[in-house]
Motif scaffolding. Structure first.
Motif, mmCIF file in Angstrom:
data_model
loop_
_atom_site.group_PDB
_atom_site.id
_atom_site.type_symbol
_atom_site.label_atom_id
_atom_site.label_comp_id
_atom_site.label_asym_id
_atom_site.label_seq_id
_atom_site.Cartn_x
_atom_site.Cartn_y
_atom_site.Cartn_z
ATOM 1 N N ALA A 98 -13.633 -3.746 2.351
ATOM 2 C CA ALA A 98 -13.868 -3.078 0.913
ATOM 3 C C ALA A 98 -14.367 -1.473 1.446
ATOM 4 O O ALA A 98 -15.083 -1.516 2.621
ATOM 5 C CB ALA A 98 -15.046 -3.638 0.043
ATOM 6 N N LYS A 99 -13.838 -0.545 0.861
ATOM 7 C CA LYS A 99 -14.315 0.616 1.165
ATOM 8 C C LYS A 99 -14.570 1.519 -0.184
ATOM 9 O O LYS A 99 -13.919 1.350 -1.319
ATOM 10 C CB LYS A 99 -13.003 1.331 1.746
ATOM 11 N N THR A 100 -15.419 2.476 -0.140
ATOM 12 C CA THR A 100 -16.242 3.121 -1.315
ATOM 13 C C THR A 100 -15.275 4.385 -1.701
ATOM 14 O O THR A 100 -15.572 4.977 -2.736
ATOM 15 C CB THR A 100 -17.475 3.497 -1.231
ATOM 16 N N SER A 101 -14.221 4.681 -0.810
ATOM 17 C CA SER A 101 -13.300 5.666 -1.013
ATOM 18 C C SER A 101 -12.177 5.385 -0.787
ATOM 19 O O SER A 101 -11.726 4.513 0.040
ATOM 20 C CB SER A 101 -13.828 6.909 0.075
ATOM 21 N N ILE A 102 -11.001 6.095 -1.368
ATOM 22 C CA ILE A 102 -9.552 6.114 -1.017
ATOM 23 C C ILE A 102 -9.379 6.729 0.346
ATOM 24 O O ILE A 102 -8.341 6.521 0.990
ATOM 25 C CB ILE A 102 -8.908 6.515 -2.069
ATOM 26 N N LEU A 103 -10.314 7.409 0.721
ATOM 27 C CA LEU A 103 -10.001 8.191 2.079
ATOM 28 C C LEU A 103 -9.868 7.258 3.233
ATOM 29 O O LEU A 103 -10.835 6.579 3.114
ATOM 30 C CB LEU A 103 -10.922 9.548 2.235
ATOM 31 N N ASP A 104 -9.060 7.840 4.167
ATOM 32 C CA ASP A 104 -9.091 6.702 5.563
ATOM 33 C C ASP A 104 -8.945 5.548 5.282
ATOM 34 O O ASP A 104 -9.165 4.645 6.150
ATOM 35 C CB ASP A 104 -10.495 7.105 6.352
ATOM 36 N N ARG A 105 -8.232 5.007 4.201
ATOM 37 C CA ARG A 105 -7.876 3.667 3.800
ATOM 38 C C ARG A 105 -7.250 2.995 4.914
ATOM 39 O O ARG A 105 -6.938 1.819 4.580
ATOM 40 C CB ARG A 105 -7.359 3.661 2.348
#
Length: 124
Positions: A98-105
């Protein structure tokens, strides 16, 4: 501190289908970009697929397009990886992240939370 639990792995034969699930804790699941990664025997962990919080955007590693599908059900705090036409080279431990941002996904280092992984073994 989001808790992720992968389920659905197992031993299958080449050509079979399998769907992995990743259940997440918390009330803010819909705000997280989710990803699937895998680590094959003797190899480094690699990106498989990712999906944005509202499910509007999905991305896959090129060689898996058409066989793997990532989806999510925010009402159930769950993300899925549906795998079709499985091949022996798909054998790996599959991880949910899980990531809190769509960046660097597309980068595993950018993900904040990880599950323990679930083993997928594809026999020939």
């Amino acid at each position: 501190q989001v808790q992720l639990v992968e389920t659905g792995g197992g031993l299958v034969q080449a050509g079979d289908s399998l769907t992995l699930s990743c259940a997440a804790s918390g009330r803010t699941f819909s705000t997280y970009t989710m990803g699937w990664f895998r680590q094959a025997p003797g190899k480094e962990r690699e990106f498989v697929a990712t999906i944005t919080g509202d499910g509007s955007t999905t991305d896959y590693i090129d060689r898996l397009k058409g066989r793997f599908t990532i989806s999510r059900d925010n009402a159930k705090n769950t993300v899925f990886l549906s795998m079709n036409s499985l091949k022996p080279e798909d054998t790996a431990i599959y991880y949910c992240a899980a990531k809190t941002s769509i960046l660097d996904r597309f980068r595993e280092v950018a993900y904040n939370y990880w599950g323990q992984g679930t083993q997928v073994t594809v026999s020939s």
